[in-house]
Design an enzyme around this catalytic site. Structure first.
Site, PDB file in Angstrom:
ATOM      1  N   THR A  18       0.774  -1.222   0.062  1.00  0.00           N
ATOM      2  CA  THR A  18      -0.408  -0.066   0.006  1.00  0.00           C
ATOM      3  C   THR A  18       1.052   1.645   0.059  1.00  0.00           C
ATOM      4  O   THR A  18       0.008   2.094  -0.510  1.00  0.00           O
ATOM      5  CB  THR A  18      -1.170   0.223   1.506  1.00  0.00           C
ATOM      6  OG1 THR A  18      -1.955  -0.841   1.007  1.00  0.00           O
ATOM      7  CG2 THR A  18      -1.782   1.344   1.573  1.00  0.00           C
ATOM      8  N   GLN A 284      -3.522 -20.967  19.742  1.00  0.00           N
ATOM      9  CA  GLN A 284      -5.099 -20.007  18.934  1.00  0.00           C
ATOM     10  C   GLN A 284      -5.190 -18.290  19.692  1.00  0.00           C
ATOM     11  O   GLN A 284      -5.552 -17.760  19.109  1.00  0.00           O
ATOM     12  CB  GLN A 284      -6.292 -20.537  18.550  1.00  0.00           C
ATOM     13  CG  GLN A 284      -6.582 -21.592  17.960  1.00  0.00           C
ATOM     14  CD  GLN A 284      -7.511 -22.090  17.546  1.00  0.00           C
ATOM     15  OE1 GLN A 284      -8.610 -22.278  17.692  1.00  0.00           O
ATOM     16  NE2 GLN A 284      -7.591 -23.094  17.205  1.00  0.00           N
TER      17      GLN A 284
HETATM   18  N1  ASP Z   1      -2.464  -5.556   0.530  1.00  0.00           N
HETATM   19  C1  ASP Z   1      -1.581  -4.359   0.869  1.00  0.00           C
HETATM   20  C2  ASP Z   1      -0.176  -5.360   1.247  1.00  0.00           C
HETATM   21  O1  ASP Z   1      -0.084  -6.218   2.174  1.00  0.00           O
HETATM   22  C3  ASP Z   1      -1.786  -3.960   2.186  1.00  0.00           C
HETATM   23  C4  ASP Z   1      -1.184  -2.771   2.945  1.00  0.00           C
HETATM   24  O2  ASP Z   1       0.075  -3.039   1.737  1.00  0.00           O
HETATM   25  O3  ASP Z   1      -0.933  -2.182   3.846  1.00  0.00           O
HETATM   26  O4  ASP Z   1       0.247  -5.565   0.016  1.00  0.00           O
END
Ligand code: ASP
Length: 482
Positions: A18, A284
């Site tokens: 992200t 868990q």
């Molecule tokens: N889907 C993204 C990833 O893990 C989520 C993130 O980076 O927050 O690449």
């Protein structure tokens, strides 16, 4: 922040996630996010020009970290190896979804680390006005060149996210959207980043002086799954029958408890003894650890040869298994090493001393066993003795069983006083035509009697009227790690 005159050198390894994502269709902010090249992103981070560091970028194949893969971990490790001498530290820009797996994998692949490797990312893309990316990135760069900022060195693979610095192989993603996305529920944070950066030097690992190298092989034929009420033997059977499978981490309830029905246990037994799989039991629960033998619901697992993953995260247990199998160890060595702390991933080491008998005895003298190298009695936190399937001769319908266990007292016999310090304790149970499992804590006595450099020798004496047959006796010693 006080800086030092010499400019630190940091390699930024960009993998996607992200932090570097932009909408797939230019101008359409609602289209799905995909990782963009750093070239397109650097305009959002002019502050990087201001930081008094020599920063170089290595751009990998850009992925959403949901596509992360063991081969990719090895590729990152190789980039670090090829640049190890040139840089003071490394920052890995990574998606948050599998960040804990990658940080854990690197902690095992990078051997004898003496430089910081900081993994970071963000919940919002660097191009978004409210993004957490810059703060995470700048703090990570600072930690990767600690001398330049008069900070203590963290020679570990860590995750730096929002206001915390965490040991990577202890970390879990705890929020899918909150800025405080990560935590180490079973370990203190290595530091806090607020107005000042405070490093908790007491809990960080020492830099290695042995010479850095990388491991490049991980075994992918492993499996991680949760048990749940009603899990059927067919499911277990099909999991354990996967072609080529070498090891399984399974998450049980609480302190390591699992169903006690015969069908379930039969599948576990087959997996360990017939399929020769390494089975590791983790909990868990987010906090606490597996203590096999505390309840009957875990004692049988331990008897069947399942090993305890103590307080490892699922990521740590799984990736450590990939790592140990990848080193080419046989299953027994894998099982032994899974129970020893290698990179700060678990809080205790487990040492097992195992004795097999199978015939009725009033007096059983076990062969002496060597104390493993590195065994430190000062670090013992708990010790217990377990005797499985203790039974009396056929003609006895019901009677008490009393087994006294002596250590390093070879002359012990039926008449030896059980109050002497060499007696670890007396295991008691009522025999009712069914074999019984006996367990007893003996931490203090064991600590008193065990002597560095001297093998341990056990004598088991039946204090009851009849000879006692038992299947296996186990002394499990838990020692804290430094
Ligand atoms: N889907 C993204 C990833 O893990 C989520 C993130 O980076 O927050 O690449």
């Amino acid at each position: 922040m006080a800086t030092n005159n010499s400019k630190g050198k940091v390699l930024m390894i960009y993998t996607g996630g992200t932090i570097g994502m932009l909408p797939k269709e230019k101008g359409n902010s609602l289209s799905p996010l995909v990782p963009a090249n750093w070239e397109k992103l650097k305009k959002f981070a002019p502050v990087l020009e201001e930081i008094p560091l020599d920063t170089e970028l290595h751009e990998m194949d850009l992925i959403d970290s949901s596509d992360m893969h063991p081969d990719y971990w090895v590729d990152i490790a190789r980039v670090i190896r090829d640049n190890y001498e040139k840089f003071d530290g490394f920052v890995i820009l990574h998606g948050t979804d599998t960040m804990t797996y990658t940080a854990t994998a690197l902690s095992f692949l990078l051997e004898n680390l003496d430089k910081p490797v900081i993994v970071t990312g963000s919940q919002l893309s660097i191009g978004t006005p409210r993004s957490d990316a810059l703060q995470n990135l700048v703090t990570s760069l600072t930690l990767a060149a600690p001398k330049s900022f008069n900070l203590p060195l963290i020679p570990e693979v860590c995750i730096c996210f929002n206001n915390v610095i965490l040991r990577g192989n202890r970390a879990r993603k705890v929020s899918s959207s909150g800025y405080s996305g990560f935590d180490t529920p079973n370990y203190p944070s290595l530091g806090k980043a607020g107005e000042h950066i405070d490093i908790n030097t007491k809990v960080i690992r020492k830099p290695s002086t042995k010479g850095f190298f990388i491991n490049e092989s991980l075994e992918k034929n492993v499996m991680l799954f949760d048990i749940f009420p009603g899990i059927s033997p067919e499911i277990l059977n099909s999991v354990f029958s996967i072609d080529g499978l070498k090891g399984v981490v399974f998450r049980t309830y609480g302190a390591g408890n699992a169903p006690t029905n015969e069908d379930f246990l039969k599948e576990i037994e087959k997996a360990v003894n017939k399929k020769n799989l390494a089975l590791v039991n983790i909990t868990q629960c987010n906090q606490g650890m597996v203590e096999m033998g505390l309840y009957d619901a875990s004692a049988t697992l331990s008897k069947l040869g399942v090993i305890s993953g103590v307080d490892m995260t699922p990521e740590a247990a799984l990736v450590k298994m990939m790592f140990l199998l990848g080193l080419g160890y046989d299953i027994e060595t894998v099982k032994d090493q899974m129970q020893k702390d290698l990179r700060g991933e678990q809080s205790v080491d487990v040492f097992n001393f195992v004795y097999e008998n199978g015939k009725a005895d009033k007096l059983y003298k076990a062969p002496a066993k060597q104390l493993p190298a590195g065994f430190d009695k000062e670090r013992i936190v708990s010790t217990n003795i377990r005797i499985d399937e203790a039974a009396l001769p056929k003609e006895v319908k019901q009677a008490e069983i009393e087994l006294a266990v002596f250590m390093n007292y070879p002359s012990a016999d039926e008449n030896t006083d059980t109050s002497i310090s060499q007696c670890l304790g007396v295991l008691k149970g009522t025999y009712n035509e069914e074999p019984v499992n006996l367990i007893l804590g003996c931490t203090e006595r064991f600590r008193q009697v065990v002597t560095p450099g001297r093998p341990i020798q056990i004598t088991i004496v039946a204090k009851n009227e009849h000879a006692v047959r038992w299947d296996g006796a186990f002394i499990s010693v838990y020692t804290s790690v430094e």
